[in-house]
Design a protein around this motif. Sequence first.
Motif: not given
Length: 95
Positions: A3-5, A34-35, A37-38, A41-42
């Motif tokens: 997952v992208l954090s 991508m989700k 939430s990701e 984040t981006l």
Amino acid sequence: MPVLSTVSLPGSVLLQVLLQFQDTSIIVNSLLDMKSSELKTLACDPSGSRVYDVIMFCAAVNEKCRNTLINKLKVFTFSELFYYFCTPVHTRYED
């Protein structure tokens, strides 16, 4: 699947350069997969938000893809996005 954090500056710059090519379908499809939430984040990361800048103004990315990415961010309330975009920790520019 990871997952992208966080977003690294070199990774962001690489995506920005790849989005300048004529065929951006692989990059855009990966972003669309991508989700939400990701994608948030981006969008809220100082380096990652530059990827959105390129997507929004890149002629190779069609309007349907842009709208889909924007719609995936609509699951967040305005106050959530305002907090991430306007708090000092999340601002793009440093004094």
